[in-house]
Design a protein around this motif. Sequence first.
Motif, PDB file in Angstrom:
ATOM      1  N   GLY A  75      -4.468  21.757   3.954  1.00 33.25           N
ATOM      2  CA  GLY A  75      -4.607  20.365   4.373  1.00 33.25           C
ATOM      3  C   GLY A  75      -3.348  19.803   4.993  1.00 33.25           C
ATOM      4  N   SER A  76      -2.198  20.301   4.576  1.00 35.26           N
ATOM      5  CA  SER A  76      -0.935  19.751   5.069  1.00 35.26           C
ATOM      6  C   SER A  76      -0.654  20.084   6.526  1.00 35.26           C
ATOM      7  CB  SER A  76       0.221  20.270   4.208  1.00 35.26           C
ATOM      8  OG  SER A  76       0.356  21.681   4.327  1.00 35.26           O
ATOM      9  N   ILE A  77      -1.391  21.037   7.101  1.00 34.30           N
ATOM     10  CA  ILE A  77      -1.139  21.354   8.518  1.00 34.30           C
ATOM     11  C   ILE A  77      -1.761  20.305   9.445  1.00 34.30           C
ATOM     12  CG2 ILE A  77      -1.012  23.825   8.011  1.00 34.30           C
ATOM     13  CD1 ILE A  77      -3.723  24.170   9.331  1.00 34.30           C
ATOM     14  N   PHE A  78      -2.613  19.447   8.898  1.00 31.29           N
ATOM     15  CA  PHE A  78      -3.202  18.365   9.694  1.00 31.29           C
ATOM     16  C   PHE A  78      -2.478  17.065   9.344  1.00 31.29           C
ATOM     17  CE2 PHE A  78      -6.621  21.469   8.956  1.00 31.29           C
ATOM     18  CZ  PHE A  78      -6.875  21.837  10.266  1.00 31.29           C
ATOM     19  N   GLU A  79      -1.708  16.553  10.258  1.00 32.46           N
ATOM     20  CA  GLU A  79      -0.899  15.371   9.994  1.00 32.46           C
ATOM     21  C   GLU A  79      -1.725  14.095  10.103  1.00 32.46           C
ATOM     22  OE1 GLU A  79       2.367  15.461  12.675  1.00 32.46           O
ATOM     23  OE2 GLU A  79       3.253  17.276  11.802  1.00 32.46           O
ATOM     24  N   VAL A  80      -1.352  13.103   9.319  1.00 27.76           N
ATOM     25  CA  VAL A  80      -2.021  11.805   9.371  1.00 27.76           C
ATOM     26  C   VAL A  80      -1.759  11.144  10.723  1.00 27.76           C
ATOM     27  CG1 VAL A  80      -2.085   9.483   8.384  1.00 27.76           C
ATOM     28  CG2 VAL A  80      -1.920  11.477   6.874  1.00 27.76           C
ATOM     29  N   ASP A  81      -2.826  10.634  11.325  1.00 31.52           N
ATOM     30  CA  ASP A  81      -2.715   9.883  12.572  1.00 31.52           C
ATOM     31  C   ASP A  81      -2.402   8.429  12.209  1.00 31.52           C
ATOM     32  OD1 ASP A  81      -3.072   8.478  14.934  1.00 31.52           O
ATOM     33  OD2 ASP A  81      -4.748   9.708  15.609  1.00 31.52           O
ATOM     34  N   LYS A  82      -1.147   8.066  12.268  1.00 31.35           N
ATOM     35  CA  LYS A  82      -0.724   6.742  11.805  1.00 31.35           C
ATOM     36  C   LYS A  82      -1.272   5.616  12.679  1.00 31.35           C
ATOM     37  CE  LYS A  82       3.450   8.475   9.550  1.00 31.35           C
ATOM     38  NZ  LYS A  82       4.937   8.442   9.481  1.00 31.35           N
ATOM     39  N   ALA A  83      -1.582   5.920  13.919  1.00 31.97           N
ATOM     40  CA  ALA A  83      -2.127   4.891  14.807  1.00 31.97           C
ATOM     41  C   ALA A  83      -3.565   4.536  14.442  1.00 31.97           C
ATOM     42  CB  ALA A  83      -2.055   5.366  16.252  1.00 31.97           C
ATOM     43  N   ARG A  84      -4.283   5.473  13.828  1.00 32.06           N
ATOM     44  CA  ARG A  84      -5.683   5.252  13.479  1.00 32.06           C
ATOM     45  C   ARG A  84      -5.893   5.031  11.982  1.00 32.06           C
ATOM     46  NH1 ARG A  84      -8.255  10.038  17.376  1.00 32.06           N
ATOM     47  NH2 ARG A  84      -8.528   8.725  19.245  1.00 32.06           N
ATOM     48  N   THR A  85      -4.862   5.180  11.185  1.00 39.56           N
ATOM     49  CA  THR A  85      -4.976   5.073   9.739  1.00 39.56           C
ATOM     50  C   THR A  85      -4.450   3.727   9.263  1.00 39.56           C
ATOM     51  OG1 THR A  85      -4.814   7.454   9.417  1.00 39.56           O
ATOM     52  CG2 THR A  85      -4.230   6.068   7.548  1.00 39.56           C
ATOM     53  N   VAL A  86      -5.226   3.068   8.411  1.00 38.81           N
ATOM     54  CA  VAL A  86      -4.882   1.723   7.934  1.00 38.81           C
ATOM     55  C   VAL A  86      -4.068   1.771   6.646  1.00 38.81           C
ATOM     56  CG1 VAL A  86      -5.861  -0.455   7.093  1.00 38.81           C
ATOM     57  CG2 VAL A  86      -6.922   0.730   9.039  1.00 38.81           C
ATOM     58  N   TYR A  87      -4.388   2.699   5.750  1.00 40.64           N
ATOM     59  CA  TYR A  87      -3.834   2.675   4.397  1.00 40.64           C
ATOM     60  C   TYR A  87      -2.859   3.825   4.156  1.00 40.64           C
ATOM     61  CZ  TYR A  87      -7.898  -0.360   3.844  1.00 40.64           C
ATOM     62  OH  TYR A  87      -8.822  -1.355   4.003  1.00 40.64           O
ATOM     63  N   ASP A  88      -1.885   3.571   3.279  1.00 46.84           N
ATOM     64  CA  ASP A  88      -0.948   4.621   2.893  1.00 46.84           C
ATOM     65  C   ASP A  88      -1.037   4.947   1.402  1.00 46.84           C
ATOM     66  OD1 ASP A  88       0.196   2.385   1.762  1.00 46.84           O
ATOM     67  OD2 ASP A  88       2.089   2.517   2.881  1.00 46.84           O
ATOM     68  N   LYS A  89      -2.075   4.401   0.730  1.00 48.71           N
ATOM     69  CA  LYS A  89      -2.299   4.701  -0.681  1.00 48.71           C
ATOM     70  C   LYS A  89      -3.765   4.430  -1.012  1.00 48.71           C
ATOM     71  CE  LYS A  89      -0.837   0.075  -2.131  1.00 48.71           C
ATOM     72  NZ  LYS A  89       0.145  -0.684  -2.957  1.00 48.71           N
ATOM     73  N   PRO A  90      -4.260   4.957  -2.136  1.00 46.45           N
ATOM     74  CA  PRO A  90      -5.657   4.716  -2.513  1.00 46.45           C
ATOM     75  C   PRO A  90      -5.933   3.231  -2.705  1.00 46.45           C
ATOM     76  CG  PRO A  90      -4.738   6.527  -3.791  1.00 46.45           C
ATOM     77  CD  PRO A  90      -3.584   5.892  -3.059  1.00 46.45           C
ATOM     78  N   GLN A  91      -7.101   2.802  -2.271  1.00 46.90           N
ATOM     79  CA  GLN A  91      -7.510   1.405  -2.418  1.00 46.90           C
ATOM     80  C   GLN A  91      -8.378   1.170  -3.654  1.00 46.90           C
ATOM     81  OE1 GLN A  91      -6.245  -1.050  -0.097  1.00 46.90           O
ATOM     82  NE2 GLN A  91      -5.012   0.832  -0.016  1.00 46.90           N
ATOM     83  N   ARG A  92      -8.952   2.228  -4.180  1.00 48.22           N
ATOM     84  CA  ARG A  92      -9.794   2.133  -5.368  1.00 48.22           C
ATOM     85  C   ARG A  92      -9.562   3.358  -6.250  1.00 48.22           C
ATOM     86  NH1 ARG A  92     -10.363  -2.071  -3.037  1.00 48.22           N
ATOM     87  NH2 ARG A  92     -12.294  -3.231  -2.644  1.00 48.22           N
ATOM     88  N   LYS A  93      -9.806   3.172  -7.560  1.00 48.33           N
ATOM     89  CA  LYS A  93      -9.876   4.297  -8.489  1.00 48.33           C
ATOM     90  C   LYS A  93     -11.351   4.524  -8.784  1.00 48.33           C
ATOM     91  CE  LYS A  93      -6.618   4.499 -11.666  1.00 48.33           C
ATOM     92  NZ  LYS A  93      -5.698   4.093 -12.760  1.00 48.33           N
ATOM     93  N   LEU A  94     -11.809   5.743  -8.644  1.00 49.66           N
ATOM     94  CA  LEU A  94     -13.233   6.032  -8.595  1.00 49.66           C
ATOM     95  C   LEU A  94     -13.725   6.743  -9.851  1.00 49.66           C
ATOM     96  CD1 LEU A  94     -13.149   7.480  -4.972  1.00 49.66           C
ATOM     97  CD2 LEU A  94     -13.689   5.125  -5.635  1.00 49.66           C
ATOM     98  N   ALA A  95     -14.922   6.380 -10.262  1.00 50.68           N
ATOM     99  CA  ALA A  95     -15.620   7.102 -11.329  1.00 50.68           C
ATOM    100  C   ALA A  95     -17.069   7.267 -10.890  1.00 50.68           C
ATOM    101  CB  ALA A  95     -15.545   6.341 -12.648  1.00 50.68           C
ATOM    102  N   MET A  96     -17.497   8.508 -10.711  1.00 48.96           N
ATOM    103  CA  MET A  96     -18.872   8.802 -10.297  1.00 48.96           C
ATOM    104  C   MET A  96     -19.621   9.464 -11.438  1.00 48.96           C
ATOM    105  SD  MET A  96     -20.355  11.445  -7.454  1.00 48.96           S
ATOM    106  CE  MET A  96     -20.374  12.716  -8.730  1.00 48.96           C
TER     107      MET A  96
END
Length: 462
Positions: free
Chosen positions: A151-172
Amino acid sequence: MSKIAIIGSGMSGLLAGLGLLKQGHDVTIHSALSAEDWLTKVPPTGTACRFASSLDLERELGVNHWENSTPINGIHLTFCPKMGRQLIDLMGRLDRMALAIDVRIQSYRWTHDFQERGGKVIVENVDLARLEEIAAAADLTLVAAGKSDIGSIFEVDKARTVYDKPQRKLAMFVMKNLELDRTRDGIPFQYGIKFNFFATAGEQFSIPYWHKDGFQCWNAIFEARPGGVFDKFDDCKTGEELLVRVKELFKQYIPWDYAWIRNAELADPKGWLKGAFTPCVKHPVGTLPSGRNVMALGDMANALDPIGGQGANNCYRQIRMLLKSAEANKSGTFDAEWMQATFDAYYDEIGKATNDFNNLLLEEITPAAQRILIAQYGSDGRPDNASVHQKVANAFVNNFDNPNSFTRQMLEPQASLKFMNEVSGGRAGRVDIANKLKIGKGQIRQVLGMPRSSHPLARMTP
């Protein structure tokens, strides 16, 4: 015919593989899981509700094996600005049905479909060194799964990405032993998605779900704002502990649905998940240490929070563009430029709208969305309801299938006003004032402990 390698036998990898096989390519899927492993060794990777346009792709590829399982016809949403205070309900009818099928049975069945049609499956763990070998032998390598080193070989596209951390903690959690047919509550569609939105705490939603073992049940998620009252799952070490905590939260904060869930049981021992991740868009082209390029696909390329039910559908949208671009590629050269152009075409066509819509649901409600939510007040979801309220509610829920259809109207005040004038014959202001009065009346009735007349489904107690 090109030689194509795919990493991952989840939904994205298999559907892409099936589509590329249909085009005549030589396709091999490399996966850590066999078909049987999907049934016995892993939890479901998500709710994976598919809306109509995604189901169309399954039909085109001839893998729509669950058409008559649990057809979802609409969405019932309750919005609470304060805990315990139901302000607005929305009941919208989908133009065409949706389905939520356990991804474990899908990957099992689609793996066999893929092999029966001539595809090859190699069960192995793929690390970075092995990915180098696979890419060296293929004309195109698609990465639809992988651990951190891949996964680390694909860099985050900062121009298209809004968040830099999780917005929710999830329980399914996947549940059985509860009523599937919500018409008993007066909801006019037999199987419907239920959303409970809480402005300060997060969200809870429940979806009719076809289980891997061949029965109907429910898949549900708590989306907890970190540090809020729903953020109660960190210490849960088993599915049973998690379900006990779920029932406690329902009883205290969602009492109108507690009677429905109080006898629920886990549908299977592995039918639960918890965690958090950061929604992001990545650059689709990854460069290996050798200099070879591979392409991200599905969640590997664009990860979305589950709040809008867009994750699986977003993967299907990428796959559609991938197949279209591969079919048009007569040269058979799948270089970095082709990979980037293919992803950009998806993003420009529908990917940006998908991310905008999903992220909209994570944030404080916009003035444009507030107008829409007020305007639909009084919707009841009946198929014969041609009122302004119902038209607005239906437009909102059908945006889950096509985010290009209504996202702007919830983001931009002028687009929202224009839409309301179109559906109301120029009476947008009048509808707004009238419904605000109805909502205020409903709030007064709640404070006085009386049932609300506009939406009898919204009850203070079971």
